[in-house]
Design an enzyme around this catalytic site. Structure first.
Site, PDB file in Angstrom:
ATOM      1  N   TYR A 178     -10.548 -16.103 -41.148  1.00  0.00           N
ATOM      2  CA  TYR A 178      -9.573 -15.979 -39.282  1.00  0.00           C
ATOM      3  C   TYR A 178     -10.484 -17.185 -38.734  1.00  0.00           C
ATOM      4  CZ  TYR A 178      -8.577 -13.809 -35.746  1.00  0.00           C
ATOM      5  OH  TYR A 178      -7.160 -13.357 -34.612  1.00  0.00           O
ATOM      6  N   LYS A 182      -8.859 -20.447 -36.577  1.00  0.00           N
ATOM      7  CA  LYS A 182      -9.607 -20.315 -35.182  1.00  0.00           C
ATOM      8  C   LYS A 182      -9.956 -21.937 -34.769  1.00  0.00           C
ATOM      9  CE  LYS A 182      -6.863 -16.522 -34.464  1.00  0.00           C
ATOM     10  NZ  LYS A 182      -5.383 -16.967 -33.804  1.00  0.00           N
ATOM     11  N   LEU A 212     -11.161  -8.950 -29.104  1.00  0.00           N
ATOM     12  CA  LEU A 212     -10.811  -8.728 -29.997  1.00  0.00           C
ATOM     13  C   LEU A 212      -9.202  -8.287 -29.501  1.00  0.00           C
ATOM     14  CD1 LEU A 212     -10.756  -7.205 -32.643  1.00  0.00           C
ATOM     15  CD2 LEU A 212     -11.405  -5.494 -31.551  1.00  0.00           C
ATOM     16  N   ARG A 213      -8.033  -8.382 -30.229  1.00  0.00           N
ATOM     17  CA  ARG A 213      -6.664  -7.821 -29.817  1.00  0.00           C
ATOM     18  C   ARG A 213      -6.542  -6.559 -29.528  1.00  0.00           C
ATOM     19  NH1 ARG A 213      -2.733 -11.160 -30.691  1.00  0.00           N
ATOM     20  NH2 ARG A 213      -3.764 -14.098 -30.199  1.00  0.00           N
ATOM     21  N   SER A 217      -3.752  -2.826 -35.507  1.00  0.00           N
ATOM     22  CA  SER A 217      -3.820  -4.029 -36.730  1.00  0.00           C
ATOM     23  C   SER A 217      -5.305  -5.141 -36.861  1.00  0.00           C
ATOM     24  CB  SER A 217      -2.657  -4.494 -37.153  1.00  0.00           C
ATOM     25  OG  SER A 217      -2.832  -5.792 -35.971  1.00  0.00           O
TER      26      SER A 217
END
Length: 287
Positions: A178, A182, A212-213, A217
Site C-alpha cells: 500500500y 502511495k 486513515l480513511r 474497509s
C-alpha cells in the site's frame, strides 16, 4: 526557545491553512469527475460538490452504493449528476470512465482521484499477487485516468486533485504494498507537475495527504494493528475541495501531517520506539 519555535510554527501553519482565498462560487457549474465516490471521504466530496452546484460524474465499484449517493446529491442541489460503476482493478476500465464523463459533461474542469484498493495490514499482504493488484488500483489506474483526462483539463485550464495518504510520505510498518503505491503517486504527480509547468500547461495538481480513511474497509484493514484514529470524512473532504479550488500544490489533513512530513526530512530514521507507539505489536512479525 522551544516554546517560541513551536508557537511560531503553529502560527505559520494557521496562516497557511486559513488564508487560501477559497471562493465557493467558483465551483458552481464546474464539471467534476470523482472516483471512489460511494463511501467515506469520496461520498462526502460528492455531497460538498453537490451543495456547491457542480456538475458531477461519480464512479465507484458498487452500483447500489453509488445510486444512493447520486440520489442524495440530487436532493442537495446538484444540477447534473451521473454515475458509472467501475472496477479500477481492470486495466480497460479507466478509458471507459473518462469517455463516459466527457460524453455526459462535454469536458472536465476537475478530475478528483480518490478511489482506494485496501488490503489487510500485516505480512499476509506482502505477496506479489496482492502487490500487483494494489498497484493497478491505487497507482496505475490513477495514471491511466490522468493521461486520458489531461487533454480536456488542458483545454479548460482545470485541476487534478489526487487524494493520497500519509503512507505516501512516511513509511510505516505492515503496509509495504500500500505504501509503495502511495509513494509512487507522490513521485508521479510531483514529476508531472514540473513537466506541465515547463510546458506552460495550466493544469493544477493538488496532492492531498490524509490520515486513515473514515470508512469501514479502512478500519477493518488495520484492526488490531494500529491505534491511529480515522479522519472525519466531512472535514477531510472540505479540506480537499478547498485545496483543489484554490489550486494549492498540497493539502494535509489533519494539518499536523504537514509538520510530520517536514520532521521526517530532518529525522529520516525514526527510532523503533516511536513507531511502536502507533502499533499494537508485542512480538516480532514473521518474515
Amino acid at each position: 526557545m522551544k516554546v517560541l519555535l513551536l508557537a511560531g510554527l503553529g502560527a505559520l501553519f494557521f496562516a497557511y491553512y486559513w488564508d487560501d482565498n477559497f471562493d465557493p462560487a467558483s465551483l458552481q457549474g464546474a464539471r467534476v469527475l470523482l472516483t471512489g465516490a460511494s463511501v467515506g471521504v469520496g461520498e462526502e466530496l460528492a455531497y460538498h460538490y453537490a451543495r456547491l452546484g457542480s456538475h458531477l460524474v461519480l464512479t465507484a465499484h458498487t452500483e447500489a452504493l453509488l445510486q444512493k449517493v447520486v440520489g442524495n446529491c440530487r436532493k442537495l442541489g446538484a444540477p447534473k449528476v451521473f454515475y458509472i460503476a467501475a472496477d479500477m482493478a481492470s486495466p480497460e476500465v479507466p478509458e471507459r470512465v473518462v469517455q463516459f464523463a466527457l460524453d455526459k459533461l462535454g469536458g472536465l474542469d476537475y478530475l478528483v482521484l480518490n478511489h482506494l484498493g485496501a488490503a489487510p495490514a500485516g505480512t499476509r499482504a506482502r505477496s506479489a499477487q496482492a502487490t500487483r493488484w494494489l498497484m493497478q488500483v491505487n497507482f496505475l489506474s490513477y495514471v491511466q485516468l490522468t493521461s486520458l483526462a489531461l487533454p480536456s483539463l488542458t483545454d479548460s485550464k482545470g485541476s487534478l486533485v489526487v487524494v493520497s495518504s500519509l503512507l505516501g510520505r512516511v513509511p510505516t510498518s505492515f503496509s509495504s504494498p500500500y505504501s509503495a503505491a502511495k509513494f509512487a503517486l507522490n513521485s508521479f504527480f510531483g514529476s508531472l507537475r514540473r513537466e506541465l509547468d515547463v510546458q506552460d500547461v495550466h493544469v493544477a495538481i493538488t496532492m492531498c495527504v490524509l490520515g486513515l480513511r473514515d470508512r469501514a474497509s479502512a478500519a477493518e484493514g488495520v484492526r488490531g494493528v494500529t491505534r491511529a484514529k480515522a479522519a472525519p470524512g466531512p472535514k477531510a473532504a472540505l479540506a480537499v475541495i478547498r485545496g483543489g479550488a484554490t489550486r494549492a500544490s498540497g493539502v494535509f489533513y489533519p494539518w499536523r501531517f504537514h509538520l510530520l512530513c517536514l520532521l521526517r526530512g530532518w529525522m529520516p530514521q525514526p527510532r523503533a520506539w516511536f513507531i511502536r507507539q502507533e502499533l499494537n505489536i508485542t512480538t516480532p512479525a514473521a518474515a
